[in-house]
Every structure is written in structure tokens, then in C-alpha cells.
Motif scaffolding. Sequence first.
Motif, mmCIF file in Angstrom:
data_model
loop_
_atom_site.group_PDB
_atom_site.id
_atom_site.type_symbol
_atom_site.label_atom_id
_atom_site.label_comp_id
_atom_site.label_asym_id
_atom_site.label_seq_id
_atom_site.Cartn_x
_atom_site.Cartn_y
_atom_site.Cartn_z
ATOM 1 N N THR A 122 100.474 49.626 -22.042
ATOM 2 C CA THR A 122 99.454 48.983 -21.198
ATOM 3 C C THR A 122 98.169 48.842 -22.015
ATOM 4 O O THR A 122 97.762 49.776 -22.708
ATOM 5 N N ARG A 123 97.575 47.665 -21.915
ATOM 6 C CA ARG A 123 96.371 47.408 -22.725
ATOM 7 C C ARG A 123 95.140 47.577 -21.853
ATOM 8 O O ARG A 123 95.129 47.146 -20.693
ATOM 9 N N VAL A 124 94.094 48.145 -22.425
ATOM 10 C CA VAL A 124 92.906 48.433 -21.620
ATOM 11 C C VAL A 124 91.618 48.220 -22.413
ATOM 12 O O VAL A 124 91.589 48.392 -23.633
ATOM 13 N N GLY A 125 90.578 47.804 -21.709
ATOM 14 C CA GLY A 125 89.272 47.600 -22.336
ATOM 15 C C GLY A 125 88.228 47.269 -21.282
ATOM 16 O O GLY A 125 88.564 47.039 -20.117
ATOM 17 N N PRO A 126 86.944 47.255 -21.683
ATOM 18 C CA PRO A 126 85.874 46.931 -20.727
ATOM 19 C C PRO A 126 85.698 45.415 -20.577
ATOM 20 O O PRO A 126 86.256 44.652 -21.363
ATOM 21 N N ALA A 127 84.955 44.992 -19.560
ATOM 22 C CA ALA A 127 84.537 43.580 -19.440
ATOM 23 C C ALA A 127 83.025 43.607 -19.324
ATOM 24 O O ALA A 127 82.481 43.865 -18.251
ATOM 25 N N GLU A 128 82.357 43.392 -20.445
ATOM 26 C CA GLU A 128 80.917 43.670 -20.466
ATOM 27 C C GLU A 128 80.077 42.417 -20.712
ATOM 28 O O GLU A 128 80.416 41.577 -21.531
ATOM 29 N N ASN A 129 78.968 42.359 -19.979
ATOM 30 C CA ASN A 129 78.007 41.289 -20.269
ATOM 31 C C ASN A 129 77.145 41.765 -21.422
ATOM 32 O O ASN A 129 76.018 42.226 -21.234
ATOM 33 N N TYR B 73 95.678 39.897 -14.924
ATOM 34 C CA TYR B 73 94.766 40.803 -15.637
ATOM 35 C C TYR B 73 93.931 41.483 -14.548
ATOM 36 O O TYR B 73 93.164 40.808 -13.854
ATOM 37 N N GLY B 74 94.103 42.790 -14.380
ATOM 38 C CA GLY B 74 93.393 43.485 -13.307
ATOM 39 C C GLY B 74 92.077 44.077 -13.790
ATOM 40 O O GLY B 74 91.976 44.523 -14.930
ATOM 41 N N THR B 75 91.085 44.087 -12.907
ATOM 42 C CA THR B 75 89.821 44.785 -13.190
ATOM 43 C C THR B 75 89.691 45.901 -12.161
ATOM 44 O O THR B 75 89.901 45.666 -10.970
ATOM 45 N N LEU B 76 89.339 47.094 -12.601
ATOM 46 C CA LEU B 76 89.301 48.227 -11.674
ATOM 47 C C LEU B 76 87.979 48.345 -10.924
ATOM 48 O O LEU B 76 87.938 48.856 -9.817
ATOM 49 N N TYR B 77 86.911 47.924 -11.548
ATOM 50 C CA TYR B 77 85.615 48.083 -10.875
ATOM 51 C C TYR B 77 84.756 46.843 -11.036
ATOM 52 O O TYR B 77 84.233 46.565 -12.105
ATOM 53 N N HIS B 78 84.630 46.095 -9.942
ATOM 54 C CA HIS B 78 83.726 44.951 -9.947
ATOM 55 C C HIS B 78 82.680 45.200 -8.848
ATOM 56 O O HIS B 78 82.569 44.455 -7.887
ATOM 57 N N TRP B 79 82.026 46.370 -8.952
ATOM 58 C CA TRP B 79 80.790 46.705 -8.228
ATOM 59 C C TRP B 79 80.954 47.243 -6.809
ATOM 60 O O TRP B 79 79.976 47.648 -6.204
ATOM 61 N N ASP B 80 82.197 47.252 -6.270
ATOM 62 C CA ASP B 80 82.357 47.683 -4.871
ATOM 63 C C ASP B 80 82.663 49.182 -4.787
ATOM 64 O O ASP B 80 83.756 49.590 -4.397
ATOM 65 N N LEU B 81 81.675 49.984 -5.138
ATOM 66 C CA LEU B 81 81.825 51.443 -5.085
ATOM 67 C C LEU B 81 82.034 51.905 -3.635
ATOM 68 O O LEU B 81 81.305 51.461 -2.740
ATOM 69 N N PRO B 82 83.001 52.812 -3.391
ATOM 70 C CA PRO B 82 83.133 53.350 -2.031
ATOM 71 C C PRO B 82 81.808 53.953 -1.559
ATOM 72 O O PRO B 82 81.210 54.776 -2.267
ATOM 73 N N GLN B 83 81.380 53.551 -0.382
ATOM 74 C CA GLN B 83 80.116 54.050 0.169
ATOM 75 C C GLN B 83 80.120 55.574 0.277
ATOM 76 O O GLN B 83 79.088 56.228 0.100
ATOM 77 N N ALA B 84 81.314 56.137 0.566
ATOM 78 C CA ALA B 84 81.419 57.590 0.732
ATOM 79 C C ALA B 84 80.953 58.313 -0.535
ATOM 80 O O ALA B 84 80.320 59.376 -0.454
ATOM 81 N N GLY C 68 86.442 42.862 -23.541
ATOM 82 C CA GLY C 68 86.134 41.649 -22.769
ATOM 83 C C GLY C 68 84.634 41.405 -22.812
ATOM 84 O O GLY C 68 83.853 42.345 -22.622
ATOM 85 N N LEU C 69 84.243 40.174 -23.091
ATOM 86 C CA LEU C 69 82.823 39.823 -23.095
ATOM 87 C C LEU C 69 82.577 38.746 -22.043
ATOM 88 O O LEU C 69 83.236 37.695 -22.057
ATOM 89 N N ASN C 70 81.660 39.019 -21.121
ATOM 90 C CA ASN C 70 81.240 38.002 -20.160
ATOM 91 C C ASN C 70 80.052 37.278 -20.782
ATOM 92 O O ASN C 70 79.031 37.905 -21.063
ATOM 93 N N ASN D 182 83.397 46.173 -14.885
ATOM 94 C CA ASN D 182 82.788 44.860 -15.081
ATOM 95 C C ASN D 182 81.263 44.955 -15.116
ATOM 96 O O ASN D 182 80.637 45.420 -14.161
ATOM 97 N N GLU D 183 80.693 44.501 -16.208
ATOM 98 C CA GLU D 183 79.243 44.310 -16.340
ATOM 99 C C GLU D 183 78.395 45.525 -15.973
ATOM 100 O O GLU D 183 77.555 45.462 -15.074
ATOM 101 N N ALA D 184 78.624 46.618 -16.697
ATOM 102 C CA ALA D 184 77.702 47.757 -16.559
ATOM 103 C C ALA D 184 76.282 47.276 -16.861
ATOM 104 O O ALA D 184 75.313 47.715 -16.241
ATOM 105 N N GLY D 185 76.179 46.363 -17.799
ATOM 106 C CA GLY D 185 74.870 45.835 -18.209
ATOM 107 C C GLY D 185 74.106 45.192 -17.067
ATOM 108 O O GLY D 185 72.896 45.044 -17.124
ATOM 109 N N ARG D 186 74.822 44.794 -16.017
ATOM 110 C CA ARG D 186 74.072 44.275 -14.871
ATOM 111 C C ARG D 186 73.905 45.327 -13.770
ATOM 112 O O ARG D 186 72.814 45.612 -13.345
ATOM 113 N N PHE D 187 75.037 45.888 -13.315
ATOM 114 C CA PHE D 187 74.887 46.647 -12.068
ATOM 115 C C PHE D 187 74.100 47.944 -12.247
ATOM 116 O O PHE D 187 73.494 48.429 -11.290
ATOM 117 N N VAL D 188 74.054 48.482 -13.459
ATOM 118 C CA VAL D 188 73.268 49.702 -13.658
ATOM 119 C C VAL D 188 71.778 49.392 -13.485
ATOM 120 O O VAL D 188 71.088 50.018 -12.669
#
Length: 487
Positions: free
Chosen positions: A254-261, A152-163, A329-331, A202-208
Motif C-alpha cells: 500500500t502506498r502512502v503520502g501527504p497531500a500538502e499545499n 485514491y483515498g484521503t484520510l483527513y480532509h478537515w472533518d475532525l470528529p467534534q468529540a 502529493g502537492l496541491n 490534506n493541506e495542513a498548511g491551510r487548516f492549521v
Amino acid sequence: MFGKFSRRHFAKLAGLSALGMAARPADAAAQPAAERPSPASFPKDFVWGTATSAYQIEGAVNEDGRGRSIWDTFSHTPGKIEDGTSGDRANEHYHRYKEDIGLIRELGARAYRFSIAWPRVFPEGTGKPNPKGLDFYDRLVDELLKNGIEPYGTLYHWDLPQALEDKVGGWRSSETSKAFGDYAGHVAARITDRVRSIFTINEAGRFVNFGYGWGIDAPGLKLPDADVNQVRHHVALAHGLAVQAIRARGRAGTRVGPAENIAACVPAFDTPENVRAAEVATRELNSGFLGVILEGKYTDGFLQFAGKNAPKFTDEELKIISQPNDFVGLNIYAPQFYIAASDKPPGWSVLPFPASFPHMNSEWLRVGPETIYWAPRLAAKVWNIETIYISENGTSSEDKLRADGQVYDLDRIMYLRNYLRQLQRATSEGVPIRGYFLWSLMDNFEWIYGYEKRFGLYHVDFETQRRTPKLSVAFYRDVVARNAIGV
Ligand code: NOJ
């Protein structure tokens, strides 16, 4: 009479019980787990897994063309990480992934949630992909499949390209949302022949809030409320664009959804009025991300509360944001809001926590097993969700490696058995939870806490990189094997 016991007596007793516990896993193995009676079973085909994320475990930050992320910058900024560490080396998973997949296999868990590092794929965030960027994930996915483990892949777990942070202001700009959509499409084209399920963000509720409002997480900004709301809106837009891109470029099905706290609301106690109040509160308190994704609009309550700081948006954006999801997805870690019905508008109130409320080894991690029952139940009801995964749940623990080579993480086992009981209660009542990913497979870089907070089922010695199963490995293996909790 207890007054007569000295600390030494207690220590002795504790030592004895530890010896007793060490014998337990072997006892349990005497009767095959699958044959033991199961009073509290999970549904057939329930997915058992564990979870990790790229920056927390991979290391190899300068290898094979990976670009810098905002977490590289942030963790190297003095004073930001409690123990002064970074993810530079972490678990060296980039090189030890085969050994780590062996650990998953030992658990008997057939699913694994990992994340893809955006700056490995697009070192500058956009533009030319790094030819070696996805090779690592190809190897990882192939090795998982070889071992019978579903990725199960996650596309964004907070490591935004610095550029992207430098060029367009990161999530302050909808350019980043667009870049995320492109990245998602690129990844989907490459891996969805083997990866069937993708979590977007992953967890917009936290990193924002933590990253852009309070300066606690990367990129360490303290923006005014209006900007934070706009950042959140751009993240929701990125989710929608990614869903579209995955549908356009990924394999059909392909199945897709968020992983949110999810802002987890729990009725203060169970009366129909409090349950109804918690339901309304769930909708209102999650409107800024989950709500707008699942409803295609912000609630009136959310917009009124935000007032002049409300995000700016178009109808077209709302349409993109609310593309249908295949799952949510619920964290779920801790109860966030205990809710009671109220005579005053809006008809519900958030009760204050007493200082004495119990917590786990991480202070923010209050103990509330009922949260994993109520949050999915209320979410399913409010938004009519048909498929939920618990995309994360777990706890940190002191987790000392003892002289006998064992880690007796009894507090983690206490936590998990109580949460899993409540999870079983939810599934047995028909709450549509299809799977559970325990955070985490192994100890790792716990963001601002560095390596001091250990969430793993496996202990990691970060000097030698040695992995050692904690007692909870035996516990979880037993649950997975029996698809049940309790005897
Ligand atoms: C949620 C985050 O997604 C994960 O990265 C973190 O390590 C765990 N919570 C524990 O704090």
C-alpha cells in the motif's frame, strides 16, 4: 476606434463567439483524440484524475450513525459561512455516488481522489467504530473499480470528529494524533485490498493556520503562535503514526503520502541565483510540515524564527514523523512567494505582490501557471522526492448556466491549459510527477464561501441536484484521451 464600440457591441460579439465555441467539442470529436498529433505529451502511464472531499460533497450528515465534525459545528455558527449554508445536503453524493462515478467515467479519467469522513467511521473519534461507517466507502470503491477507475483515498480532509475537539482540544493534543493513527489503521485494514494509494492529511498548511491561528476555518480558534506551532507538530505526528499504522495493518505494498499545499516558491525571474534562492526558500518556508516529514528535523532557520514559540518535541516523535513516504502529493493553485536572491542573510527575499497582480474568480487564486512547474521541481530537488502527484489543481469560475443549457467556463479553460502546459514542461524535463487530480469533479461546498465559489468540471444546481457538464469537460476529456496538451 475602439472608443466607438458600445457595451452593446461587445455583448453582441461575445454572444457570437459563444455560439462558435459551442460547436467546438463536436469538431474535435471528428478525428479521434488519440490519433491527433501530440506535440506536448505526458509520460506513458501518467495518471489523470479528479478530486473531491467528504464534507464538501456527501451531505447525509445525520445518516447511518455518522458523528458530528468540527465543520458541522462551524458551518452552523452564524456568520461563519458567507452565504449562510452548510454541508448538510451538499451534493447528496452519499446517495448519488453512482451517478457521480458516471460523470468521472465520461471524462475518461482513470483515477479519483476522494476523502473518508473520520466521524462516519469513529463517530466519537476513538473507541467503538460505527459498523456502518465504512460501508459507504466499500460501495464507492467497488463502484469505482467496476468502472475501471482507480480509487485514491484521503484520510483527513478537515472533518475532525467534534468529540475529539471537545474532549481533548482537537489538534492541540497529541491524543488526537494517536486517535488518527488508530483510525488510519482501522481504515487500512478494511480497504487496502482494493485501495492501493492513501493520502494521509490534506493541506495542513491551510487548516492549521486558518482553523487554529486566525479563526477563519473550523474550529475557529485564534491561538497564540506557540500553540499553533504545537498544533502543526501534532498534525505532523498524526501523519507519521498513520504511515506506521497503514504499513502495519494494510495490505503489503500500500502506498502512502501527504497531500500538502506546499508553500509554493517561484523564482521572480529565471536566473541561476534566483532559482537557487527559491530552492533554499522552499526548504525554509515548508519546514513546519513537509520539511519535518521529509527530513526528520525542523531547520535551524525555522526554529530560530519561531524562537520561544517553537514546537516542543522529542527525538522519538521526529522519528515517527519522518517515516518514509511512497509519494508526496502537492496541491497547487497559486504562486505564494516570488523569490529573489539577496546579498543580505538569509540570501533570499520574498517580493511583495503588486495590487494589480491578476487573479481568478476566487481572489486568493492568483494566476501563476509557472507555479506548477517550479514548486514540484524545487521540492523534488530539495528533498530528493521520487514520486510526486499533483493532488489538486483547478479554479473557481462564475459558471453561469446559460439559456442554451451550456456553461462557457473559458476562464477555467484558460487557467487549465496554461497550468497543464507548465506541468508538461516539468514532466518532459524529468520532474518526477506521476499524476494530476483536477479539483474538482463537480461544484461543491467551498468551505467559508459556501456554494458561491464553483470549482467543478460539472455544474451543480443545488436545488435540483442536476449535474451539467461545463465546456471544460470537453477540454479535459480531450487532454486525458490524448495524454497531451496543445495541437
Ligand atoms: C484546497 C482544499 O483541499 C479543497 O478542499 C478546496 O475546495 C480547494 N482547495 C479550493 O479552494
